[in-house]
Write a protein that holds these residues in place. Sequence first.
Motif, PDB file in Angstrom:
ATOM      1  N   UNK A  67      29.263  45.637  48.245  1.00  0.00           N
ATOM      2  CA  UNK A  67      28.876  46.022  46.598  1.00  0.00           C
ATOM      3  C   UNK A  67      29.341  47.466  46.429  1.00  0.00           C
ATOM      4  N   UNK A  68      30.114  47.694  45.452  1.00  0.00           N
ATOM      5  CA  UNK A  68      30.515  49.211  45.113  1.00  0.00           C
ATOM      6  C   UNK A  68      30.999  48.981  43.612  1.00  0.00           C
ATOM      7  N   UNK A  94      25.816  44.309  51.140  1.00  0.00           N
ATOM      8  CA  UNK A  94      25.879  45.667  51.836  1.00  0.00           C
ATOM      9  C   UNK A  94      26.290  46.721  50.765  1.00  0.00           C
ATOM     10  N   UNK A  95      25.628  47.972  50.660  1.00  0.00           N
ATOM     11  CA  UNK A  95      26.007  49.001  49.942  1.00  0.00           C
ATOM     12  C   UNK A  95      27.034  49.761  50.537  1.00  0.00           C
ATOM     13  N   UNK A  99      34.874  43.508  45.586  1.00  0.00           N
ATOM     14  CA  UNK A  99      35.754  43.898  44.793  1.00  0.00           C
ATOM     15  C   UNK A  99      36.989  44.546  45.521  1.00  0.00           C
ATOM     16  N   UNK A 100      38.117  44.467  45.080  1.00  0.00           N
ATOM     17  CA  UNK A 100      39.341  45.185  45.773  1.00  0.00           C
ATOM     18  C   UNK A 100      39.107  46.754  45.739  1.00  0.00           C
ATOM     19  N   UNK A 101      38.977  47.404  46.931  1.00  0.00           N
ATOM     20  CA  UNK A 101      38.438  48.713  47.242  1.00  0.00           C
ATOM     21  C   UNK A 101      37.202  48.899  47.750  1.00  0.00           C
ATOM     22  N   UNK A 102      36.604  47.928  47.985  1.00  0.00           N
ATOM     23  CA  UNK A 102      35.010  47.906  48.393  1.00  0.00           C
ATOM     24  C   UNK A 102      35.142  48.264  49.973  1.00  0.00           C
ATOM     25  N   UNK A 120      34.183  53.514  41.555  1.00  0.00           N
ATOM     26  CA  UNK A 120      34.620  54.232  42.782  1.00  0.00           C
ATOM     27  C   UNK A 120      35.524  53.465  43.432  1.00  0.00           C
ATOM     28  N   UNK A 121      35.632  52.190  43.433  1.00  0.00           N
ATOM     29  CA  UNK A 121      36.553  51.423  44.111  1.00  0.00           C
ATOM     30  C   UNK A 121      37.912  51.743  43.753  1.00  0.00           C
ATOM     31  N   UNK A 122      37.945  51.781  42.384  1.00  0.00           N
ATOM     32  CA  UNK A 122      39.413  52.453  41.809  1.00  0.00           C
ATOM     33  C   UNK A 122      39.857  53.856  42.129  1.00  0.00           C
TER      34      UNK A 122
END
Length: 218
Positions: free
Chosen positions: A141-142, A189-190, A13-16, A146-148
Amino acid sequence: MSDNGLFLTLEGIDGAGKSSHLDALEALFRAQGREVVRTREPGGTPLAETLRELILEQLMDPLTESLLVFAARRDHIAQVIEPALARGDVVLCDRFTDATFAYQGAGRGFDQAVLSTLEQWVQAEAGRAAPLQPHITLWFDLAPGIAAQRLAGARVPDKFEAQPVEFFSRVAQGYAARAAADANRFVRIDASQARDQVWQQVETALVARGVLNRGSAR
Ligand code: TMP
């Protein structure tokens, strides 16, 4: 066609934080003697970059958006990806079709069966037994919350980045479903860890897959 071409995609996702590892990945493959073609979707050719501007800035219904994404992809495959793989290069691609299933499919709720049909059409290639797919997909994967936070204030958001966190929760579920359906191709990937630890995961996964020797690119 060379057997040595490697098609590696980065998703999330955007921000990951996936794109921040492209420089190091490219350096690592080059240090090991590989030619690298670094590219992105939507985009990667003059035509596809023009379509990217429309896709990221204009409001449109999900079918129109899906058709434009796949039109850009078709040009990108024909002009850049297939020739690079035929030369035996490493293609490092920031997003590919998994993003379409995650964003247009899960995020916008568009019909996944139609997307599958478009995927078959666009990624079919004469002489190939099966449609083109990445060899390895690194899925960053996030949690969407948190990504926001990471994205907030980072830059002027485009049409997708401006979506609410609920949209990205659906996109994240879309990625999880694609990963579950093709577990051999996906590496999770964490992305919640610190940047260096995320890089360690990336490097370790590629070494384990036999496409990299452990290096010291950074
Ligand atoms: P980027 O900012 O990572 O380059 O990605 C561009 C945006 O386009 C991102 O928000 C995800 C979105 N996108 C789709 O909606 N569908 C797709 O098929 C692709 C490749 C990207």
